[in-house]
Design a protein around this motif. Structure first.
Motif, PDB file in Angstrom:
ATOM      1  N   ARG A 193     -98.381 134.955  69.606  1.00  8.49           N
ATOM      2  CA  ARG A 193     -99.496 135.452  70.232  1.00  8.49           C
ATOM      3  C   ARG A 193    -100.246 134.056  70.896  1.00  8.49           C
ATOM      4  NH1 ARG A 193    -100.151 138.844  73.892  1.00  8.49           N
ATOM      5  NH2 ARG A 193    -101.603 140.400  73.770  1.00  8.49           N
ATOM      6  N   LEU A 194    -100.959 133.290  69.857  1.00  4.85           N
ATOM      7  CA  LEU A 194    -101.917 132.608  70.082  1.00  4.85           C
ATOM      8  C   LEU A 194    -101.020 131.494  70.979  1.00  4.85           C
ATOM      9  CD1 LEU A 194    -104.620 131.546  69.675  1.00  4.85           C
ATOM     10  CD2 LEU A 194    -103.837 130.298  67.794  1.00  4.85           C
ATOM     11  N   SER A 195     -99.833 130.914  70.830  1.00  8.17           N
ATOM     12  CA  SER A 195     -99.350 130.086  71.390  1.00  8.17           C
ATOM     13  C   SER A 195     -99.030 130.452  73.031  1.00  8.17           C
ATOM     14  CB  SER A 195     -97.943 129.621  70.969  1.00  8.17           C
ATOM     15  OG  SER A 195     -97.261 130.686  70.523  1.00  8.17           O
TER      16      SER A 195
ATOM     17  N   ASN B 277    -107.192 134.587  70.094  1.00  7.58           N
ATOM     18  CA  ASN B 277    -106.034 134.776  71.224  1.00  7.58           C
ATOM     19  C   ASN B 277    -106.741 135.423  72.427  1.00  7.58           C
ATOM     20  OD1 ASN B 277    -103.661 134.184  72.854  1.00  7.58           O
ATOM     21  ND2 ASN B 277    -103.479 136.331  72.391  1.00  7.58           N
TER      22      ASN B 277
ATOM     23  N   GLY C  66    -101.269 132.392  74.492  1.00 13.83           N
ATOM     24  CA  GLY C  66    -102.454 132.306  75.153  1.00 13.83           C
ATOM     25  C   GLY C  66    -102.786 130.617  75.416  1.00 13.83           C
TER      26      GLY C  66
ATOM     27  N   GLY D  33     -95.894 135.915  74.412  1.00 12.35           N
ATOM     28  CA  GLY D  33     -96.840 136.409  73.466  1.00 12.35           C
ATOM     29  C   GLY D  33     -96.931 137.702  72.922  1.00 12.35           C
TER      30      GLY D  33
END
Lengths: 302, 223, 175
Positions: free
Chosen positions: A74-76, A230, A78, A113
């Motif tokens: 998910r963070l990657s 994120n 964003g 994400g």
């Protein structure tokens, strides 16, 4: 595109600014929502405290490898959008790693994400997660349809898939903005943005007061902290994406902050006025007017 | 009858030891309570070593209390007004969460029947440390008006460690807000370490819980 | 209402009639005819709404009194049917085939009073008291105070006052 140390440092600085602006902005928006409900509301710095607290939880449990990777994906998603998005037009430092086909990549990252989150939350094993995932993915798929049509319309209009070139074509006054040169695509995209930001009519997926809290039911502590980080980044970069595509981009940080605030405010504005849709209602809604607008936008441009 | 015998007596069909035919045809024996759940014993979560940082983290914990939305008794009707414009607990950092994993504070609102106590224990053990319990109303202190009832517990602190008591029958939302303020004071002073106390005295708490919850049917500690 | 009860008493063996209000009457019948009467009232007389079902423990007489309350939404009258069953091995015919919700009432009565309703769905599953292994708690020979003191760790030092006596002493200490 060269990877030098200074370039990476500039990008990290940009990420830091975007993260902080995202947190402050979400605080402001929650304050606005509270004031609409005649409440005093949270302090503006509440998102920061929540974040610190989530990172400071002492115990954590895990359900497996994918459970760890879900928030990371998910963070990657964003951060990926951030990396390939030119934030400020004409600035060498804040163009990040944008290249000629970045628009397609960003559209992909939007979905990336969600999918990673679905895998991770699925391993959590909670039935509410599964309900939330199926709701979230079905809603997001329908959000993507008008959004993609609007983007195709833009690609036809400007003959490019590079965000930097789209922004460059809009310079020189409001009359050149896509908002006025291609109003149908803008309308379709702005309606799909309501769903992408997940405010009130379309926040069934992860509204905290909905009985299944959605995909992050099992996520806690640091996992939740990553998801929240994120969310802050994603809100700013998605608003910046729409700003670049439809509202003439930004030439300095002040313009970026103002425009992203107004774009985010649009979804909050709709959110405080309209009550929450059920998932089948929101799916039908996106497949009616926004879809029609998207198709019209393409036909007009051809 | 011994306690374990009572628990065996009320063991559900799906939790009994049985033999299952695996997909490859071999017969395997499963004991659901052993095999399906994590049976590790919980560990004490020490505070952060450096005092200044721990103090800062405690401040953050105090200013961001996430409450589990679990209404047990009649007091749960006092919780919804907290988020209305009149009382507005949000300005103190008190927010409601729908899942125990993300919550820090558990409000036991009023009397607890044995059936609810079982669910409360499950939810409490799923919360992550540090976690706090607010006991609302006199029923949680000495049984209140249900002190001689056959189905409601008298003293909550025999089953769960309690940080803050709010006396009254029923306390108004203002009293609940005052309870939150008291909890904040305790957290900031570093005295709200009841989650560790629960783990230290786990055997005593579990013995008390198992004495009255005959229909146990769950692992010893619900991770 | 009176005319209706009179009609009813021709068909069934009604032993006692008590008019509570203009539109509420209590009639007592024997155990065997109650099922007939319930289906007659539901199908022919229009008592389509089942209000509630409850029990009273007359321990001195050794009987349970069961009360079924029915409502006629068109005529807006209520009729309560009382029957008496023996307390020893208490058992009653199940009425779940007439109204679905009766099964839940019967499940509760089985748990709280120990009245058995053979054939009622899920009647042996626990309703509120999970894992209860004492005599049913609503029976009057069950000492709830003693049970509570033995089981639930009463807080020492808790006192109780008779409300009438206590208020008299508090409010009129000189009398």
């Amino acid at each position: 595109m060269e990877f030098t140390v200074s370039k990476i440092l500039w990008t990290l600085l940009g990420l830091f600014i975007v993260l902080n602006w995202g947190l402050i902005m979400s605080g402001i928006m929650r304050k606005i929502v509270a004031r609409v409900g005649k409440r005093y509301g949270i302090p503006l710095y509440q998102p920061y405290i929540d974040l610190i607290k989530n990172y400071a939880i002492r115990s954590q449990i895990t359900h497996g490898v994918m459970f760890y990777l879900g928030p990371v994906f998910r963070l990657s998603g964003g951060v990926g959008i951030f990396l390939f998005l030119p934030l400020i037009f004409g600035s060498e430092h804040w163009s990040n790693f944008s290249f000629s086909g970045d628009l397609v990549l960003i559209l992909y990252f939007q979905f990336f994400g969600m999918l990673g989150m679905a895998l991770g939350a699925g391993e959590g094993g909670h039935p509410n997660s599964a309900i939330g995932i199926s709701r979230g993915l079905s809603q997001f798929t329908t959000i993507e349809v008008p959004m993609t049509l609007a983007v195709i319309s833009l690609a036809i209009q400007y003959n490019t898939l590079s965000i930097a070139e789209i922004v460059a074509a809009q310079q020189g006054g409001i009359a050149n903005w896509t908002m006025l040169t291609n109003p149908f695509a803008t309308a379709a995209a702005m309606l799909s943005l309501l769903g992408a930001f997940g405010h009130s009519p379309f926040n069934l997926v992860k509204a905290p007061n909905e009985i299944p809290i959605g995909p992050p039911t099992e996520y806690h502590a640091t996992f939740l902290g990553v998801l929240r980080t994120n969310a802050a980044i994603l809100h700013v970069v998605e608003a910046a994406l729409f700003m670049n595509l439809f509202f003439g981009g930004a030439t300095n940080w002040f313009e970026l902050i103002l425009k992203t605030f107004l774009i985010y405010f649009w979804s909050v504005f709709v959110g405080v006025v309209f009550p929450r849709f059920r998932i089948e209602q929101s799916v039908r809604w996106f497949l009616k007017i926004p879809l029609a607008l998207g198709i019209i936008a393409i036909i007009v441009m051809i | 009858m011994k306690e374990t015998d009572i628990h065996d007596k009320f063991l559900h069909e799906e939790n009994k030891k049985r033999e299952v035919i695996a997909p490859d045809g071999s017969i395997i024996e499963i004991d659901p309570l052993q095999d399906y759940f994590c049976d590790a014993r919980p560990q004490i979560n020490e505070p952060f070593k450096i005092k200044v940082i721990e103090k800062f983290l405690n401040w953050a914990r105090a200013e961001s209390i996430w409450v589990l939305g679990f209404g047990t008794g009649c007091g749960s009707i006092e919780i919804p007004p907290l988020v209305t414009p009149r009382f507005d607990a949000f300005r103190y950092g008190v927010q409601m969460r729908a899942t125990p994993r993300q919550s820090n504070a558990f409000i036991i609102s009023g009397y607890l029947s044995v059936k609810t106590l079982k669910r409360v224990i499950r939810s409490y053990e799923q919360m992550q440390s540090p976690k706090y319990v607010i006991a609302l109303g006199s029923c949680t202190i000495n049984g209140g008006m249900y002190w001689d009832s056959y189905n409601t517990i008298n003293r909550l602190d025999h089953y769960l460690p309690v940080d803050v008591y709010i006396a009254g029958c029923m306390p108004r939302p203002e009293a609940l807000l005052a309870g939150f303020m008291k909890l904040k004071e305790l957290i900031k002073a570093g005295k709200a370490e009841k989650a560790n106390e629960y783990i230290e005295n786990l055997d005593w708490y579990k013995a008390n819980q198992k004495k009255i919850i005959r229909d146990w049917n769950m692992p010893d500690y619900n991770w | 209402m009176k005319k209706f009860i009179k009609d009813l008493s021709f068909r069934f063996n009604i032993t006692e009639i008590e008019y509570q209000r203009k539109n509420l009457a209590f009639v007592s019948v024997d155990k065997e005819s109650v099922m007939q009467m319930l289906s007659y009232l539901r199908d022919t007389e229009g008592f389509s709404h089942f209000v509630l079902m409850t029990a009273v423990d007359w321990i001195e007489d050794g009987i349970f009194q069961l009360t079924y309350i029915l409502n006629n939404p068109t005529k807006k009258i209520d009729l309560a049917i009382r029957i008496k069953i023996l307390r020893e091995n208490a058992e009653m015919y199940s009425a779940h085939h007439l109204w679905n919700q009766v099964a839940t009432y019967q499940r509760e009565l089985k748990e709280m009073f120990g009245i058995n309703f053979p054939g009622s769905p899920r009647v042996n599953e626990s309703f509120l008291l999970e894992g209860w292994d004492n005599i049913p708690p609503m029976r009057r020979d069950f000492d709830t105070k003693k049970y509570s003191e033995e089981t639930y760790f009463p807080r020492p030092g808790r006192g109780t006052n008779d409300p009438a006596q206590h208020m008299k002493i508090k409010l009129y200490p000189n009398e």
